[in-house]
Scaffold this motif. Structure first.
Motif: not given
Lengths: 256, 256
Positions: B86, B151-152, B158, B246, B249-252, B255
Motif C-alpha cells: 500500500r 477501495p471497492g 484488478r 484489508t 475492507e474490500g481491498d485485496s 493488489s
C-alpha cells in the motif's frame, strides 16, 4: 498448464485474440509503408537513384527495413508459435538480414546524396541516433547468430544471453522508430518551413505518418510483451523435448 | 522460490545488481535534468514566466515531469520491493501526480507563449504526440486510481487490468521520451538553422542531451522488464498473504 513441445510438433494452441492483433499490426505496418511511399511520391517528387531524388530512397528503405521488417522479425516467435523452433529461428534471422540489407541501401543513399551535394554528415541528433541504431543492430545480429544459430554455444550460455537478446532487440526496434520520427520531423522542417504551421496537406499527412509509426511500434511491443502470448517457457521445453539428434549436434532442443 | 510477502513485512530479498542499476538510472536522470537546465541557461537565456523566456519553462517542466518523475514512478515497485504494497502504491500514485502537475505547468507555458506571440498551436508532430501523451497519461492515472487506490474494485477486475496498466504505463513513458526528442529537434532546427551543421557547441550539447534522454528511457525499461527483478507474483502473494483487515475492507491484499 504444461504444453508438450517438440521439434516439428504442434502441441501448443494459439491464443484466440493473437491472430487479430497480428493482423492489425500488419495492417498498420503496410499502411505505414504505403503512406511513406505516398508522401515521397506526392510531395517529394518520387524516388530515383541517379538524381537529387536519391535522398528519398533513405526514408523509404528505413521505414521498410528498420521499422516494418524489423518489427515483423520480432513477431515471428508469436506468429509461428506452433512451428518447429529451428524453422522459426531461421525465419527470424532471415527477416533481420533483409532488414539490415535494406537499411544499408538507405544508409548509402543518404551518404551518397550528402557527398554529391556537399552537405555535412552526421551533425544532427537524427543521424547520431541512426548510427547508434545501425551499429547496435549489427552487433545484435552477430551476437544472436553466434549464440543461437551457429552450432556449439553451450545451453547455459544461451539461456543467460536470451533475456538480454530479447530486451535489446525490443529496445533497438523502439530506438529505430524514434529515429524515424526524428528524421521525419527534420524533413518536414527543412522542406516546409513556415508552411508547416499553415496546416499544409504535406504537413498533416506527415504528422499522421508519424503517429502511425508510433502506433506500429506500440502494437509490436504489445504483442511481444503479452505474457500469455509467449511461447511455452524454456524450462518446460528443455524438460519435455526429446530431440536427441540436435542434442548430439551440440544444439539444445529448447534453444530459441 | 516462493517468497512470503505480507503487508509491512520484508520477506523478499533485493537482487544484488538491482541497486547499482537503479543508481545508474538516477545518475542518468539527474544529469538529464541538469543538462536541460544548462542548455536553457547557457544558450536560451534562462527561464522567466513573464517574458519571451516563458517558452523555456516548457522543455524543463516536461523533462522533469514527464521524463524523470514519470520514469521514477515506474521504478517504485522495483526500488521499494520490500516495503508494504500500500505504501509503494501511494508513492507510485503521488510521483505520477507530481509529474502530471509539473507537465501541466509546462503545457500552460507553451500555450501561453504561443498566444502572446500569435503563433499557431498544435500543427507539428511534436505537439500532436504531446497532446496524445498528455491525454493518455491523464486517462491512465484516473484508471489506475479507480482500479487500484480507490477501495471497492473487485480483485478479479484488478487482476485483469494490471497487465494493461503496466503495458500502457511503459508505453506512455516511452512515448513521452520520444515526444521530448521531437521537441528538442524542433527547438534546434528553429534556433540554430544552418549553424547546426557547423557543429556549434549548442547543437552538440543538445545532441548529447537527446542521447541521454534515450538512454534514460532504456535504463528505466531495462529495470522494469527484468523478470527476476519483479515483485513476487500476484498469485503467490494472494495465496500467502494473511491480511484479513484489508480483505474485509474490500481491498485485496495482493493488489498492487
Amino acid at each position: 498448464i504444461v504444453c508438450l513441445s517438440m521439434e516439428g510438433g504442434a502441441a501448443a494452441s494459439t491464443p484466440a485474440a493473437l491472430p487479430y492483433y497480428v493482423a492489425f499490426s500488419q495492417l498498420l505496418g503496410l499502411t505505414l509503408v504505403a503512406m511513406t511511399g505516398a508522401w515521397l511520391g506526392l510531395y517529394r517528387g518520387g524516388i530515383a537513384w541517379e538524381s537529387d531524388l536519391q535522398f528519398n530512397a533513405h526514408p523509404l528503405c528505413m521505414v521498410i527495413g528498420l521499422v516494418f521488417l524489423q518489427g515483423d522479425a520480432l513477431l515471428v516467435y508469436r506468429v509461428f508459435r506452433n512451428e518447429a523452433k529451428r524453422t522459426t529461428k531461421v525465419l527470424h534471422g532471415l527477416l533481420h538480414v533483409f532488414a539490415l540489407v535494406i537499411a544499408l541501401v538507405g544508409l548509402v543513399a543518404v551518404f551518397d546524396y550528402h557527398r554529391k551535394k556537399g552537405y555535412t554528415d552526421l551533425y544532427s541528433l537524427h543521424s547520431w541516433c541512426g548510427i547508434l541504431v545501425f551499429v547496435l543492430y549489427l552487433v545484435q545480429w552477430l551476437a544472436g547468430f553466434s549464440f543461437f544459430l551457429f552450432p556449439g554455444a553451450p545451453f547455459s550460455l544461451r539461456s543467460r544471453y536470451r533475456p538480454q537478446h530479447i530486451f535489446f532487440g525490443a529496445t533497438i526496434f523502439l530506438l529505430s522508430v524514434g529515429t524515424a520520427l526524428l528524421g521525419l520531423k527534420e524533413a518536414l522542417l527543412f522542406n516546409l518551413g513556415d508552411k508547416y504551421s499553415a496546416f499544409e496537406p504535406e504537413g498533416v499527412l506527415a504528422n499522421v505518418l508519424g503517429l502511425l509509426l508510433a502506433c506500429f511500434g506500440g502494437a509490436v511491443l504489445y504483442i511481444l510483451t503479452r505474457a500469455d502470448w509467449k511461447r511455452p517457457s524454456q524450462a518446460e521445453e528443455q524438460a519435455l523435448s526429446m530431440d536427441f539428434k540436435t542434442l548430439t549436434e551440440g544444439d539444445s532442443p529448447g534453444s530459441q
